[in-house]
Design an enzyme around this catalytic site. Structure first.
Site, short mmCIF file in Angstrom:
data_model
loop_
_atom_site.label_atom_id
_atom_site.label_comp_id
_atom_site.label_asym_id
_atom_site.label_seq_id
_atom_site.Cartn_x
_atom_site.Cartn_y
_atom_site.Cartn_z
N LYS A 192 81.41 40.82 61.88
CA LYS A 192 82.43 40.35 62.83
C LYS A 192 81.97 40.67 64.25
O LYS A 192 81.99 41.82 64.68
CB LYS A 192 83.79 41.01 62.60
CG LYS A 192 84.88 40.24 63.36
CD LYS A 192 86.14 41.00 63.60
CE LYS A 192 86.22 41.69 64.92
NZ LYS A 192 86.04 40.85 66.11
N GLY A 245 82.29 50.59 68.64
CA GLY A 245 83.38 50.18 69.52
C GLY A 245 84.15 51.38 70.02
O GLY A 245 83.60 52.49 70.10
N SER A 246 85.41 51.16 70.31
CA SER A 246 86.20 52.21 70.96
C SER A 246 86.65 53.28 69.96
O SER A 246 86.77 53.03 68.77
CB SER A 246 87.41 51.59 71.66
OG SER A 246 88.18 50.90 70.70
N GLY A 250 87.96 53.20 66.01
CA GLY A 250 87.19 54.01 65.06
C GLY A 250 88.11 54.90 64.23
O GLY A 250 87.94 55.02 63.01
N GLU A 267 79.98 54.32 65.71
CA GLU A 267 79.33 54.56 67.01
C GLU A 267 80.40 54.32 68.06
O GLU A 267 80.80 53.18 68.29
CB GLU A 267 78.17 53.57 67.22
CG GLU A 267 77.00 53.77 66.29
CD GLU A 267 76.19 55.01 66.61
OE1 GLU A 267 76.29 55.51 67.74
OE2 GLU A 267 75.48 55.49 65.71
N CYS A 303 78.01 52.69 76.40
CA CYS A 303 78.50 53.91 75.76
C CYS A 303 77.79 55.16 76.26
O CYS A 303 78.40 56.21 76.40
CB CYS A 303 78.37 53.78 74.25
SG CYS A 303 76.71 53.34 73.72
N GLU A 403 86.94 57.97 79.14
CA GLU A 403 85.87 56.97 79.26
C GLU A 403 86.37 55.88 80.21
O GLU A 403 87.33 55.18 79.90
CB GLU A 403 85.55 56.38 77.89
CG GLU A 403 84.28 55.56 77.90
CD GLU A 403 83.94 54.93 76.55
OE1 GLU A 403 84.85 54.43 75.87
OE2 GLU A 403 82.75 54.91 76.20
P1 NAD Z 1 86.73 47.66 70.71
O1 NAD Z 1 86.98 48.85 69.87
O2 NAD Z 1 87.84 47.09 71.49
O3 NAD Z 1 86.18 46.46 69.82
C1 NAD Z 1 85.04 46.60 69.00
C2 NAD Z 1 85.15 45.64 67.85
O4 NAD Z 1 86.24 46.02 67.02
C3 NAD Z 1 85.42 44.19 68.26
O5 NAD Z 1 84.72 43.34 67.39
C4 NAD Z 1 86.92 44.08 68.07
O6 NAD Z 1 87.35 42.75 67.85
C5 NAD Z 1 87.11 44.92 66.84
N1 NAD Z 1 88.46 45.44 66.63
C6 NAD Z 1 89.41 45.70 67.56
N2 NAD Z 1 90.52 46.16 66.95
C7 NAD Z 1 90.24 46.22 65.62
C8 NAD Z 1 90.99 46.62 64.48
N3 NAD Z 1 92.23 47.07 64.57
N4 NAD Z 1 90.38 46.54 63.28
C9 NAD Z 1 89.10 46.12 63.16
N5 NAD Z 1 88.37 45.70 64.20
C10 NAD Z 1 88.93 45.76 65.41
O7 NAD Z 1 85.50 48.04 71.66
P2 NAD Z 1 84.75 47.14 72.75
O8 NAD Z 1 85.62 47.00 73.95
O9 NAD Z 1 84.20 45.91 72.13
O10 NAD Z 1 83.51 48.09 73.11
C11 NAD Z 1 83.61 49.13 74.00
C12 NAD Z 1 83.63 50.46 73.28
O11 NAD Z 1 82.54 50.53 72.39
C13 NAD Z 1 83.48 51.62 74.23
O12 NAD Z 1 84.33 52.67 73.85
C14 NAD Z 1 82.02 52.01 74.05
O13 NAD Z 1 81.74 53.33 74.39
C15 NAD Z 1 81.82 51.75 72.60
N6 NAD Z 1 80.40 51.53 72.29
C16 NAD Z 1 79.73 52.50 71.61
C17 NAD Z 1 78.37 52.35 71.33
C18 NAD Z 1 77.61 53.40 70.57
O14 NAD Z 1 76.51 53.10 70.09
N7 NAD Z 1 78.10 54.62 70.43
C19 NAD Z 1 77.70 51.20 71.75
C20 NAD Z 1 78.42 50.24 72.45
C21 NAD Z 1 79.77 50.42 72.70
#
Ligand code: NAD
Length: 503
Positions: A192, A245-246, A250, A267, A303, A403
């Protein structure tokens, strides 16, 4: 003149985003779509299908069938090695096109293309790296406790169906850091992409068939977190969720995985510190590099951006001066123009979040060295925020704890090494850390004391063969290297008596 990117869609061949299930591209059963608004202009750039629970179920069932019939995992190792190397080469061949699609997705400028960690080249290298593990996937033969009349051995088996959920900010490498080890281990995948970076990911997925990956091995569901991500990560036939993601999402994934005890890799975010000592080889370079991580390319939406600069008082003013120079060099505009160095914030929600934290920084008494406001004029329709430096920050302030995910650097003075380490480790996160010093003993001493997954000494790099991930609330597990590959396997023990007697 007001910026418009609509003409770029035809130039880079952008088409509406669809689902891929068992090798067939199609829209959502409901016909529902989501419109992507470009972060630099607010223009509608394209639509993506919104996969609902029944679409997600079909995709997971397809991945399950593909796993159970062994169409990928049971092929000869040499076939899989060659396919992944071929795929890496295909990504390299399509790098320009992919960068153009990314610019329409998340607004990252083409000028950022050569920066390794977020490049198509790094994604291709991840496939080459993980292809190398395929014929080295081994177990052990172990000495039995109860005498030498039976054999005991271990095997590494693919974990099964993987749900890979991606963020929008580094779609090339983050796609590869999930897909490459999953495929190398013999898993099948439902992917996804983020709704804010779907178009470039779909093009990468299209190339899988050309590399010889069979239908059904990689399936794609597009759409927002709710309903698409929710339906995917809670599906009972998913064996593992691999999420970047966030932190909030997570935590939700960890809670939801309890029901069927899914394996989970996370991550997440960071609040990474950089420690600058007076003996650093080049204070100006340290300042410009640190400010660069929160401005260049992604405008701090990374990140591992080093968002807290802990600077020794002896070089504090020098550091601030050079960081401000870097801030002044950042240019915004058309991501296809070579002169544009950084991107807008991904959406208006993120813009509000960043402006809210900037306001909190001011209220809580941090000193604004530069920035602190939105970009107006011709770029007013985009989510642009001026590169911002807060000096005299106290580590208890919100800009030092949360963050920001925007072009904001918090600069904190210190006097002693122990004080710097204490401030650096005083965070809920633990993704990255940096330190600048010419003293090798201090460098290694501190590299061991800093509670972070990756520590850069006089520089920082992310590479596909190096384990990458977080301490504390920055994640679970590692991507990159052998440990990432093993995280897509289950360890199985097999016993066999060598005599007729039962053990
Ligand atoms: P996000 O958590 O909003 O979204 C990430 C993904 O999760 C997207 O595909 C989104 O559609 C999906 N998602 C959202 N809600 C969900 C749910 N309830 N169930 C399942 N999937 C869901 O994050 P973002 O805005 O896309 O990315 C930014 C975040 O990602 C920041 O916190 C950043 O630090 C982190 N990040 C971490 C790394 C790492 O390697 N540690 C790398 C890149 C980004």
């Amino acid at each position: 003149m007001t910026l418009s990117l609509l003409a770029r869609r035809d130039e880079v061949g952008l088409t509406d985003g669809m689902l891929l299930i068992d090798g067939k591209w199609r829209g959502a059963t409901s016909g529902e779509t989501w419109t992507h608004l470009h972060p630099a202009t607010g223009e509608a750039i394209g639509d993506i299908a919104v996969a609902g629970p029944s679409d997600v179920d079909e995709a997971v069932q397809a991945a399950r069938r593909a796993f159970d019939d062994g169409r990928w995992s049971n092929t000869r190792a040499g076939v899989r090695v060659k396919a992944l190397h071929r795929y890496g080469d295909l990504l390299r061949d399509h790098a320009d096109e992919l960068r153009g699609l990314q610019a329409l997705d998340n607004g990252v400028p083409l000028s950022f293309g050569p920066v390794y960690a977020t490049s198509v080249g790094a994604a291709a290298d991840a496939f080459d790296h993980h292809a190398g593990w395929i014929d080295k996937l081994g177990g052990q033969t172990l000495t039995p406790y109860q005498g030498g009349d039976h054999l005991a051995m271990t095997f590494r088996e693919p974990i099964g169906v993987v749900a890979a959920i991606l963020p929008w900010n580094g779609p090339f490498l983050l796609y590869a850091q999930k897909l490459a080890p999953a495929l190398a281990a013999g898993c099948t995948v439902v992917l996804k992409p983020s709704e804010y970076a779907t178009f470039c990911v779909l093009r990468m997925v299209e190339l899988l068939a050309e590399a010889g990956i069979p239908d059904g091995v990689v399936n794609v569901v597009t759409g927002p977190g709710d309903p698409t991500g929710e339906a995917l990560m809670t599906h009972p036939l998913v064996d593992k969720v691999s999420f970047t993601g966030s932190r909030g999402v997570g935590k939700r994934i960890v809670a939801a995985s309890a029901d069927t005890l899914k394996r989970v890799s996370l991550e997440l975010g960071g609040k990474s510190p950089t420690l600058v000592f007076p003996d650093a080889p080049d204070i100006g370079l340290a300042a410009m590099t640190t400010m660069g991580t929160v401005t260049m390319g992604l405008s701090g939406q990374a990140c591992v951006a080093h968002t807290r600069a802990l600077v020794h008082r002896d070089v504090y003013d020098q550091f601030l001066g050079a960081a401000e120079m870097m801030a002044g060099a950042i240019t915004y505009g058309d991501p296809f123009e070579a002169s544009t160095l950084a991107s807008p914030l991904i959406n208006t929600k993120q813009l509000d979040h960043v402006m809210g934290l900037i306001a909190r920084g001011k209220e809580q008494g941090a000193r604004v060295v530069c920035g602190g406001e939105r970009v107006e004029g011709d770029l007013a329709a985009g989510n642009f925020v001026r590169p911002t430096i807060f000096a005299d920050v106290d580590n208890t302030m919100d800009i030092a704890r949360q963050e920001v995910f925007g072009p904001v650097l918090a600069v904190i003075p210190f006097e002693h090494e122990d004080e710097a380490v204490a401030i650096a480790n005083d965070t809920e996160y633990g993704l990255g850390a940096g330190l600048y010093t010419a003293d090798a003993r201090r460098a290694f001493r501190l590299a061991r004391r800093l509670r972070a997954g990756t520590v850069g000494i006089n520089g920082f790099q992310v590479e596909p063969h190096l384990p990458f991930g977080g301490f504390k609330q920055s994640g679970l597990g590692r991507e990159g290297g052998q440990s990432a590959f093993e995280a897509y396997t289950e360890l199985k023990t097999v016993l066999m008596p060598l005599t007729e007697e039962l053990m």
